[in-house]
Design a protein around this motif. Structure first.
Motif, PDB file in Angstrom:
ATOM      1  N   VAL A  34       0.874  -1.329  -0.189  1.00  0.00           N
ATOM      2  CA  VAL A  34      -0.153  -0.033  -0.133  1.00  0.00           C
ATOM      3  C   VAL A  34       1.271   1.062   0.066  1.00  0.00           C
ATOM      4  CG1 VAL A  34      -2.325   1.419   1.792  1.00  0.00           C
ATOM      5  CG2 VAL A  34      -1.826  -1.357   1.186  1.00  0.00           C
ATOM      6  N   GLY A  35       1.884   1.027   1.011  1.00  0.00           N
ATOM      7  CA  GLY A  35       2.518   1.907   1.259  1.00  0.00           C
ATOM      8  C   GLY A  35       3.491   2.628  -0.269  1.00  0.00           C
ATOM      9  N   ARG A 174      16.178  13.170  13.915  1.00  0.00           N
ATOM     10  CA  ARG A 174      15.678  14.199  12.942  1.00  0.00           C
ATOM     11  C   ARG A 174      14.489  14.159  12.426  1.00  0.00           C
ATOM     12  NH1 ARG A 174      19.070  12.453   7.408  1.00  0.00           N
ATOM     13  NH2 ARG A 174      18.853  14.269   7.154  1.00  0.00           N
ATOM     14  N   SER A 175      14.428  15.223  12.001  1.00  0.00           N
ATOM     15  CA  SER A 175      12.944  15.946  11.959  1.00  0.00           C
ATOM     16  C   SER A 175      13.786  16.362  10.119  1.00  0.00           C
ATOM     17  CB  SER A 175      13.265  17.270  12.984  1.00  0.00           C
ATOM     18  OG  SER A 175      11.613  17.632  11.747  1.00  0.00           O
ATOM     19  N   VAL A 176      11.533  15.319   9.552  1.00  0.00           N
ATOM     20  CA  VAL A 176      11.763  15.742   8.151  1.00  0.00           C
ATOM     21  C   VAL A 176      10.638  16.635   8.138  1.00  0.00           C
ATOM     22  CG1 VAL A 176      11.079  15.009   6.250  1.00  0.00           C
ATOM     23  CG2 VAL A 176      12.896  13.682   7.342  1.00  0.00           C
ATOM     24  N   HIS A 177      10.728  17.453   6.751  1.00  0.00           N
ATOM     25  CA  HIS A 177       8.977  18.647   6.932  1.00  0.00           C
ATOM     26  C   HIS A 177       8.830  17.856   5.791  1.00  0.00           C
ATOM     27  CE1 HIS A 177       7.556  22.710   6.335  1.00  0.00           C
ATOM     28  NE2 HIS A 177       6.601  22.141   7.816  1.00  0.00           N
ATOM     29  N   ALA A 178       7.447  17.358   5.933  1.00  0.00           N
ATOM     30  CA  ALA A 178       5.938  17.266   4.861  1.00  0.00           C
ATOM     31  C   ALA A 178       5.276  18.245   4.767  1.00  0.00           C
ATOM     32  CB  ALA A 178       5.926  15.628   5.030  1.00  0.00           C
ATOM     33  N   ALA A 179       4.669  18.208   3.407  1.00  0.00           N
ATOM     34  CA  ALA A 179       3.599  19.084   3.092  1.00  0.00           C
ATOM     35  C   ALA A 179       2.054  17.742   3.924  1.00  0.00           C
ATOM     36  CB  ALA A 179       3.661  19.185   1.160  1.00  0.00           C
ATOM     37  N   ALA A 180       2.629  16.673   4.004  1.00  0.00           N
ATOM     38  CA  ALA A 180       1.877  15.901   4.522  1.00  0.00           C
ATOM     39  C   ALA A 180       2.076  14.962   5.028  1.00  0.00           C
ATOM     40  CB  ALA A 180       0.384  15.708   3.480  1.00  0.00           C
ATOM     41  N   VAL A 181       1.556  13.907   5.294  1.00  0.00           N
ATOM     42  CA  VAL A 181       2.051  11.702   5.933  1.00  0.00           C
ATOM     43  C   VAL A 181       0.803  10.837   5.635  1.00  0.00           C
ATOM     44  CG1 VAL A 181       2.457  10.724   7.757  1.00  0.00           C
ATOM     45  CG2 VAL A 181       3.692  13.092   7.703  1.00  0.00           C
ATOM     46  N   VAL A 182       1.386  10.286   5.015  1.00  0.00           N
ATOM     47  CA  VAL A 182       0.329   9.005   5.025  1.00  0.00           C
ATOM     48  C   VAL A 182       0.960   7.681   5.683  1.00  0.00           C
ATOM     49  CG1 VAL A 182      -0.970   7.450   2.900  1.00  0.00           C
ATOM     50  CG2 VAL A 182      -0.207   9.333   2.628  1.00  0.00           C
ATOM     51  N   GLY A 183       0.230   7.540   6.342  1.00  0.00           N
ATOM     52  CA  GLY A 183       0.804   6.558   7.103  1.00  0.00           C
ATOM     53  C   GLY A 183      -0.243   4.617   6.839  1.00  0.00           C
ATOM     54  N   CYS A 184       1.190   3.955   6.034  1.00  0.00           N
ATOM     55  CA  CYS A 184       0.725   3.195   5.791  1.00  0.00           C
ATOM     56  C   CYS A 184       1.489   1.651   6.588  1.00  0.00           C
ATOM     57  CB  CYS A 184       0.919   2.896   3.860  1.00  0.00           C
ATOM     58  SG  CYS A 184       0.252   4.598   2.491  1.00  0.00           S
ATOM     59  N   ASP A 185       1.431   2.398   7.434  1.00  0.00           N
ATOM     60  CA  ASP A 185       2.485   1.167   8.339  1.00  0.00           C
ATOM     61  C   ASP A 185       1.765   0.246   9.005  1.00  0.00           C
ATOM     62  OD1 ASP A 185       1.369   2.851   9.564  1.00  0.00           O
ATOM     63  OD2 ASP A 185       2.454   3.518  11.346  1.00  0.00           O
ATOM     64  N   GLY A 186       0.550  -0.868   8.610  1.00  0.00           N
ATOM     65  CA  GLY A 186      -0.623  -1.534   9.186  1.00  0.00           C
ATOM     66  C   GLY A 186      -1.411  -1.651  10.588  1.00  0.00           C
ATOM     67  N   ALA A 187      -0.610  -2.919  10.875  1.00  0.00           N
ATOM     68  CA  ALA A 187      -2.387  -3.111  11.756  1.00  0.00           C
ATOM     69  C   ALA A 187      -1.874  -2.587  12.812  1.00  0.00           C
ATOM     70  CB  ALA A 187      -2.530  -4.605  12.046  1.00  0.00           C
ATOM     71  N   ASP A 299      -6.111  13.469  10.548  1.00  0.00           N
ATOM     72  CA  ASP A 299      -5.884  14.488  11.967  1.00  0.00           C
ATOM     73  C   ASP A 299      -4.872  15.593  11.005  1.00  0.00           C
ATOM     74  OD1 ASP A 299      -5.232  16.069  13.703  1.00  0.00           O
ATOM     75  OD2 ASP A 299      -4.301  15.172  14.491  1.00  0.00           O
ATOM     76  N   GLY A 300      -5.417  16.799  10.537  1.00  0.00           N
ATOM     77  CA  GLY A 300      -5.107  17.540   9.606  1.00  0.00           C
ATOM     78  C   GLY A 300      -4.276  16.960   8.193  1.00  0.00           C
ATOM     79  N   ARG A 301      -3.319  17.151   8.120  1.00  0.00           N
ATOM     80  CA  ARG A 301      -2.573  16.691   6.900  1.00  0.00           C
ATOM     81  C   ARG A 301      -2.023  15.587   7.230  1.00  0.00           C
ATOM     82  NH1 ARG A 301      -0.632  20.637   2.546  1.00  0.00           N
ATOM     83  NH2 ARG A 301      -2.185  22.300   2.628  1.00  0.00           N
ATOM     84  N   VAL A 302      -2.384  14.530   8.365  1.00  0.00           N
ATOM     85  CA  VAL A 302      -1.991  13.308   8.046  1.00  0.00           C
ATOM     86  C   VAL A 302      -3.045  12.719   8.481  1.00  0.00           C
ATOM     87  CG1 VAL A 302      -0.576  11.228  10.175  1.00  0.00           C
ATOM     88  CG2 VAL A 302       0.022  14.145  10.066  1.00  0.00           C
ATOM     89  N   LEU A 303      -2.423  11.156   7.167  1.00  0.00           N
ATOM     90  CA  LEU A 303      -4.062  10.315   7.141  1.00  0.00           C
ATOM     91  C   LEU A 303      -3.548   8.986   7.301  1.00  0.00           C
ATOM     92  CD1 LEU A 303      -3.806  13.184   4.577  1.00  0.00           C
ATOM     93  CD2 LEU A 303      -5.994  12.000   4.784  1.00  0.00           C
ATOM     94  N   LEU A 304      -4.716   7.960   7.289  1.00  0.00           N
ATOM     95  CA  LEU A 304      -4.736   6.733   7.421  1.00  0.00           C
ATOM     96  C   LEU A 304      -4.756   5.755   5.980  1.00  0.00           C
ATOM     97  CD1 LEU A 304      -5.137   6.096  10.620  1.00  0.00           C
ATOM     98  CD2 LEU A 304      -2.844   6.534  10.127  1.00  0.00           C
ATOM     99  N   ALA A 305      -4.235   4.812   6.019  1.00  0.00           N
ATOM    100  CA  ALA A 305      -4.598   3.620   4.812  1.00  0.00           C
ATOM    101  C   ALA A 305      -4.307   2.468   4.923  1.00  0.00           C
ATOM    102  CB  ALA A 305      -3.755   4.205   3.052  1.00  0.00           C
TER     103      ALA A 305
END
Length: 503
Positions: A34-35, A174-187, A299-305
């Motif tokens: 999925v990711g 470390r810190s990474v700046h993202a426009a958005a985050v998509v969580g495809c990290d499983g169960a 949650d804002g620009r963080v989404l799950l899939a």
């Protein structure tokens, strides 16, 4: 007949995908199917992507084994379907067997390409799928994949999302700046936990022993799924691809995988089908099948899939398929928001449209699981009588093999006005083989990367203004349109329909 990605000719020249945009990327957490698919779909829409995967190496053992024809269209859009199909095998359908392995009912699937342009169901070895996706990701300049990196925190502000990461080898944060985050990290999704989302049960958990094996000789199994409806111990077996096979056995209360994984016990379990000699066990693990949906996917620009958003029992083979459908819809919506074509409220439609489908298929899986494996000895008697009737009712029988996306409800992106709108809006447009300038091609390639309109006269008007006339040798599109003109979204869902819709 071979199908071209796009026929030659100036009028039908395909609009190329735009290159990756500069600036802040989207971070995809998780490098499973999925990711990686989400990353490819985003990159092909001009979005730079950083994929973070906590494990240093890909998982080499099989898990998911089934892809349907709608999901193959997602992989087609991601640019990998034609490579992957050589690693798959069409699935013949589903057989229900009693405890003595006599056939109670058979529900067949057509191995030829169907309404979506691909076989209705296909077996796949998940490592093969991941290898094809990883190769495509490596060849895509708009995607960077970092393995051995885990996400430990998220901080959102008006400028995007700060993703806090830790290198699992060096321990460096470390810190990474993202426009958005998509969580495809499983169960066990870290991203889901970081946004405070919770899984809600739709049914009880079910414990099974999962066996993945290889055989040094063909086992002669019918090339579909065998569901053994044995009140003493329900089980499933199927030939996957090549010399690989999958068995699953329901664990009884108090049993563990270790209790059944010994050679002698495995011989007892496999004896009704094959002798254990010559069978190499690749994996024997206990797996708890769950029926769950997350209470919120954004949650804002963080989404799950994918499994981060929902978990399904295996009885309709849609765990992976649901996740890939998530990626397909989320990719175009997120790309549109980041390109300034739409506001963030477009992202509100993601869960609103995807969750009902996930819930519907999970409930079908629960229902079929109960019908096929529940009820004890009394259930076996009832099941035989019911199945005798079901086989004579095609609409009911299709439940066993049908994984079509149900029509989306009326909403911001689905307009159901008029007879044609009520019939077609919210449904997936079929993808028959069509002709452009006399050459065969797939309809999705004709539609291009943006929204498109398909008229009753089979004229495609693409978002870039290009017009392409198609021919429909099979008559599939003509029969489906029934004189209507449809507006097709980027995920191939009909947004609206108007015009003649003959009864």
């Amino acid at each position: 007949m071979p199908v071209n990605s796009w026929p030659a000719g100036e009028a039908a020249a395909r609009v190329p995908h735009t290159g990756p945009v500069s600036g802040v990327p989207v971070v995809v957490v998780g490098a499973g199917p999925v990711g990686l698919t989400a990353a490819l779909l985003l990159a092909r829409r001009g979005v730079g992507v950083l994929v973070l995967e906590r494990y240093a190496e890909p998982y080499v053992l099989p898990r998911a084994v089934h892809l349907d024809d709608e999901v193959f269209r997602v992989l087609q859009d991601a640019g990998v379907a034609d490579v992957l199909v050589a690693h798959t095998r069409p699935m013949a359908g589903l057989r229900l067997l009693d405890g003595t392995h006599r056939v109670l009912a058979e529900f067949r699937r057509d191995p030829a390409a169907g309404a979506n342009g691909w076989p209705q169901g296909s077996f796949v070895h998940q490592p093969d799928l991941e290898s094809v996706l990883a190769a495509a990701v490596a060849a895509e300049p708009g995607i960077e994949l970092r393995r051995g990196v885990e996400v430990t925190g998220l901080r959102q502000d008006d400028g995007g999302v700060a993703v806090i990461t830790r290198d699992r080898t060096t321990g460096e944060d470390r810190s990474v700046h993202a426009a958005a985050v998509v969580g495809c990290d499983g169960a066990g999704s870290t991203v889901r936990g970081l946004i405070g989302a919770r899984m809600r049960d739709l049914g009880r958990a079910d414990r099974w022993l999962v066996l993945d094996v290889r055989s040094d000789r063909p086992l002669g199994l019918w090339p579909g799924v065998h569901q053994v409806c044995d009140p003493r111990r329900a089980s499933t077996c199927m030939p996957v691809t090549g010399d690989r096979y999958r068995w699953e056995f329901r664990l009884l209360p108090g049993e563990t995988a270790a209790d059944l994984a010994g050679r002698a016990r495995l011989g007892e379990l496999l004896a009704p089908v094959v002798p254990v000699e010559g069978v190499e066990v690749l994996r024997a693990v206990e797996y708890t099948y769950r029926a769950q949906v997350a209470d919120r996917w954004r949650d804002g620009r963080v989404l799950l899939a994918g499994d981060a958003a929902h978990l399904s029992p295996p009885f309709v083979g849609q765990g992976l398929g649901l996740g890939l459908r998530d990626a397909h819809q989320l990719a175009w919506k997120l790309a549109a928001v980041l390109a300034g074509e739409a506001g963030d409220d477009l992202l509100d439609t993601y869960q609103a449209e995807r969750e009902p489908h996930a819930r519907a298929l999970i409930r079908v899986a629960l229902l079929l699981g109960a019908l096929m494996t529940g009820g004890g000895r009394g259930g076996a008697v009832v099941r035989r009588a019911v199945l005798a009737a079901v086989r004579r009712i095609p609409a009911v029988a299709r439940l066993a093999t049908d994984s079509r996306t149900p029509p989306l409800r009326r909403g911001l992106l689905v307009e159901r006005r008029g007879r044609a709108g009520r019939r077609l809006a919210g449904t997936l447009v079929p993808q028959p083989e069509v002709l452009v300038e006399g050459l065969p091609c797939r309809l999705d390639d004709v539609l291009g990367d943006g929204d498109a309109e398909l008229t009753a006269g089979l004229l495609v008007r693409r978002a870039d203004g290009t017009r392409v006339q198609v021919e429909d040798p099979s008559g599939t599109l003509t029969a489906w349109l029934r004189g209507a003109t449809v507006r097709i979204r980027r995920d191939r869902i009909v947004g609206s329909a108007r015009g003649t819709d003959r009864p």
